[in-house]
Design a protein around this motif. Structure first.
Motif, PDB file in Angstrom:
ATOM      1  N   GLN A  32      -6.099  10.041  -4.414  1.00 58.76           N
ATOM      2  CA  GLN A  32      -5.450   8.826  -4.917  1.00 58.76           C
ATOM      3  C   GLN A  32      -6.005   8.341  -6.245  1.00 58.76           C
ATOM      4  N   ASP A  66       1.108   8.074  -4.063  1.00 57.59           N
ATOM      5  CA  ASP A  66      -0.346   7.904  -4.039  1.00 57.59           C
ATOM      6  C   ASP A  66      -1.100   9.036  -4.730  1.00 57.59           C
ATOM      7  N   GLU A 102       0.864  -1.174   0.000  1.00 57.21           N
ATOM      8  CA  GLU A 102       0.000   0.000   0.000  1.00 57.21           C
ATOM      9  C   GLU A 102       0.903   1.226   0.000  1.00 57.21           C
ATOM     10  N   THR A 107      -0.230   7.352   2.560  1.00 55.81           N
ATOM     11  CA  THR A 107      -1.082   8.504   2.244  1.00 55.81           C
ATOM     12  C   THR A 107      -0.797   9.665   3.188  1.00 55.81           C
TER      13      THR A 107
END
Lengths: 334, 334
Positions: free
Chosen positions: B113, B161, B32, B35
């Protein structure tokens, strides 16, 4: 029923196999494969698999312990043996039923993750099994090509940790193989020589992309490598079909695969990898321009992006550096 | 110096770009994207990026806040603008210097994103930027083709992102585009019709693989989809070069992309995805047989195995089911 469908623009055949959805849901999401869960490929667990197609055995009957290498139908096959091809058009599209064989080669009776850690004799037998299965399946005139490949490690697409490879024999030629056949034929027609022969000659002359050489093989990182440490295993002698390989060649191949896979295990921290055996279609005669070979890709980066959709690869490790590194990785098993 | 190298068998060009190794080491290993880490693409952080090539602005000078969409050189470029192609042979191989442009299109000033969550007006401007960059770069006669693509999410190859896409303009045609050009030309020569036109006609007639239609576009899951939920966005009107698209077409494309990306976000749980804009080479005239289009691939399975090396895809979701599902996914933004 599975279907084979042809892309009308580039001619690529795709298998549409909704049945495979019944595979365990977590297959594609795990980063590492469990090494402690139940192992259906273990000797003694023969009743947990589909009934075997063949095995090399020390003792026992089919589906009993005592085997060294064992071949079973894939439990979640992409293609199936029964039925007719029933080739047909759907408007402008071409399709046929998903007829073929999808088999799993269980490479050893004990739980071992990496082919590199099998004995040379064991690895040779795996390649003999490939040979025998191709010879056998070639007799089915519905089938055109045999694709043999290995997914090692979860990040290379494997769903079980026990060392195994797969065989998909189908009524079509995979597009990558077809493109190689076409390109090699064009070269041959134009220059009267085999591109594989030219390539090996040049690689041996410069040596900079050579990983190792044996009596029958040249192992190299190709000039236009798509991936870091991409490695090709190419026979020195012309032969388009793997299933025509002589005993000396298969025996030598066992040594070569043990060596290069051990180099990758030691030098690249036991990476996930794929290999694909590129061999000519059953239906073609012995071809002077195409040579069977193995393409081996360690999966060092977890992700791929736009390369998937564009065929445009960016490789951050020059093959000269990759080959030098792999040449320098000492083998400990000899 | 980066190099472009050609595979001598199939003719595929590859970029060997060792400089990219200086990219942050964790790029390819995260599942991932963070963010919360520093966002160099955020409005106000202009001094954290390479100097901008262009921007659509409300206010401010270059490299100041006030922009809506901003284009910067990729900090870790696969190709570079300066220098000569210096095409040459290396024995049997063909190569040239890695000349070209590698740019990043920062799609919005705020930290978002997914392109699906940008306004339709914003998305339209992103496609206008693609258009403008292609028109501009086309004037460089060393360069032959512009590849525009997006990697969304770590598992699709993104390293940041903040919603962005990329452009690689290079002196070669990516092999996938070349194969489409060749296949489409063959079809046209044989039948006197465009395969794209035939395909759209048949898809609209049956409707089963149609996701949506607008005045200027047909959105469909192709008959021989390689991946689950593979989706193509194809213009109704013949046009081989994206950069010739009219205002009405670009405006409509913004609506279409907002819709299909929202459907994927809502229906497929905000998946990572890639899209690639397929457009004809700068150097070719307007082609009657090839049509620019966008291929969009949600990355629903984390891994790929032998498909990488063989071009032989097994797709577990028939495109008819994928299209039906996407058709049925209600849009909430309109």
């Amino acid at each position: 029923m599975q279907e084979l469908r042809k892309d009308p623009i580039v001619g690529r055949w795709v298998i549409i196999a909704p049945e495979r959805l019944t595979r365990p849901q977590n297959v594609s999401d795990a980063d590492e494969l469990s090494t402690t869960s139940f192992d259906p490929f273990l000797e003694g667990h023969e009743d947990a698999t589909t009934p075997e197609i063949m095995a090399y055995r020390n003792s026992g009957e089919a589906n009993e312990p005592g085997w060294r290498v064992r071949v079973i139908p894939n439990k979640f096959p992409a293609v199936t043996v029964e039925g007719q091809l029933d080739k047909r058009g759907v408007g402008i599209y071409d399709m046929m039923n998903g007829i073929g064989a999808h088999e799993v080669i269980v490479e050893c009776p004990h739980r071992e993750q990496n082919m590199s850690r099998l004995s040379v004799e064991n690895i040779r037998e795996v390649f003999w099994v490939y040979h025998d299965r191709l010879v056998d399946l070639k007799r089915d005139t519905r089938l055109v090509h045999g694709l043999i490949f290995k997914n090692k490690g979860a990040r290379a697409g494997a769903s079980l940790d026990h060392s195994h490879s797969q065989l998909i024999v189908s009524p079509i030629v995979p597009i990558t193989i077809q493109e190689e056949l076409d390109g090699a034929e064009k070269f041959y027609k134009y220059r009267g020589r085999s591109i594989f022969s030219d390539m090996i000659q040049q690689e041996l002359a410069t040596g900079e992309r050579i990983v190792m050489e044996t009596e029958h093989f040249v192992v190299m990182c190709p000039y236009a490598s798509r991936f870091p440490f991409e490695t090709w295993i190419v026979p020195r002698q012309q032969a388009s079909h793997f299933e025509t390989a002589t005993q000396a060649v298969v025996e030598d191949l066992g040594t070569v695969m043990k060596s290069i896979l051990t180099k990758m295990e030691l030098g690249l921290d036991d990476p996930p990898y794929n290999y694909v055996l590129h061999t000519a279609p059953f239906s073609s005669p012995n071809l002077p321009h195409f040579r069977w070979h193995i393409e081996l890709f360690p999966r060092l980066s977890r992700v791929a992006g736009f390369e998937w959709g564009s065929g445009f690869y960016i490789n951050t490790v020059p093959p000269e550096e990759a080959a030098q590194f792999l040449r320098g990785t000492e083998l400990t098993f000899t």
